[in-house]
Write a protein that holds these residues in place. Structure first.
Motif, PDB file in Angstrom:
ATOM      1  N   ASP A  66      94.911 -97.012  11.637  1.00  0.00           N
ATOM      2  CA  ASP A  66      95.331 -97.342  10.341  1.00  0.00           C
ATOM      3  C   ASP A  66      93.956 -97.399   9.235  1.00  0.00           C
ATOM      4  O   ASP A  66      94.106 -96.972   8.187  1.00  0.00           O
ATOM      5  N   THR A 138     101.487 -89.436  15.275  1.00  0.00           N
ATOM      6  CA  THR A 138     102.403 -88.826  14.002  1.00  0.00           C
ATOM      7  C   THR A 138     103.062 -89.964  13.285  1.00  0.00           C
ATOM      8  O   THR A 138     103.547 -90.864  13.907  1.00  0.00           O
ATOM      9  N   ASN A 139     102.919 -89.876  11.956  1.00  0.00           N
ATOM     10  CA  ASN A 139     103.511 -90.877  11.048  1.00  0.00           C
ATOM     11  C   ASN A 139     104.111 -90.253   9.968  1.00  0.00           C
ATOM     12  O   ASN A 139     103.738 -89.395   9.345  1.00  0.00           O
ATOM     13  N   ASN A 140     105.297 -90.953   9.455  1.00  0.00           N
ATOM     14  CA  ASN A 140     105.942 -90.372   8.269  1.00  0.00           C
ATOM     15  C   ASN A 140     105.308 -90.721   6.933  1.00  0.00           C
ATOM     16  O   ASN A 140     105.862 -91.743   6.301  1.00  0.00           O
ATOM     17  N   TYR A 141     104.000 -90.565   6.714  1.00  0.00           N
ATOM     18  CA  TYR A 141     103.416 -90.699   5.508  1.00  0.00           C
ATOM     19  C   TYR A 141     103.901 -89.814   4.477  1.00  0.00           C
ATOM     20  O   TYR A 141     103.461 -88.728   4.194  1.00  0.00           O
TER      21      TYR A 141
END
Length: 211
Positions: A66, A138-141
């Motif tokens: 983060d 992986t993140n859904n930004y």
């Protein structure tokens, strides 16, 4: 303009330094980011849905994920802020083509193999010496994937107002004008108070000696 952080002041100094040295290519957003990546690489996709991926080597610290993402956001949102305040202009070059890999990494150290989906060390690619098992988080930004796409090949061009801002200890024209008016008002109050007090003293003296 608000009070800047130490890192934001450093960004401004870096931009002005590259402009003064005439190295316009160093002002490319992605090049600036590559030099400051804490992670190994950052990738993004727009379809089928916007996604941002952050690459780490083995032994990465999950608690840093983060923080690294926030630092990346801080940089690009700060550029937005500089644009809004007319301190920099964005010069757009050619957009990425449809099939081009959207991947940001230090090209001085690594080469990415699209076929294998991994990295190798630049000087040892022929020997197929690959980076040890890079991990991908992986993140859904959603919105941020689009911002990375927007700035992919952009150049941040520092305008004269940015140098003025820097040379005046990071005080904007409006802030300096306000401080000048404040000082003038303060001195006006002090002078008025002085003459008021002086008048009162003179009045008291005259009354004493005339009575």
């Amino acid at each position: 303009m608000r009070e800047l952080t130490t890192n934001e002041k450093l960004i401004i100094r870096t931009l002005l330094c590259y402009k003064e040295s005439g190295t316009i290519e160093e002002l490319q957003v992605m090049r600036l980011l590559r030099r400051n990546l804490n992670c190994m690489a950052i990738g993004w996709e727009l379809k089928p849905k916007p996604v941002v991926s952050i690459y780490y080597k083995d032994g990465y610290d999950k608690t840093k994920l983060d923080r690294d993402y926030f630092e990346l956001c801080d940089f690009l949102y700060f550029i937005d802020e500089l644009v809004e305040n007319k301190y920099v202009a964005i010069q757009y070059s050619s957009s990425l083509n449809k099939n081009e890999v959207r991947l940001l990494y230090n090209k001085d150290l690594y080469i990415y193999s699209n076929e294998l989906g991994t990295f190798c060390y630049k000087n040892e690619c022929e020997k197929k010496v690959f980076v040890a098992s890079p991990k991908v988080i992986t993140n859904n930004y959603l919105n941020f994937a689009q911002k990375l796409e927007k700035y992919a090949n952009a150049i941040i061009y520092p305008l004269p107002l940015l140098k003025d801002f820097h040379d005046n200890i990071f005080l904007s024209v409006e802030q300096r004008r306000y401080e000048k008016q404040y000082r003038q008002t303060w001195w006006s109050v002090v002078i008025a108070a002085f003459f008021s007090l002086l008048g009162a003293l003179l009045g008291a003296l005259l009354e004493k000696y005339l009575c």
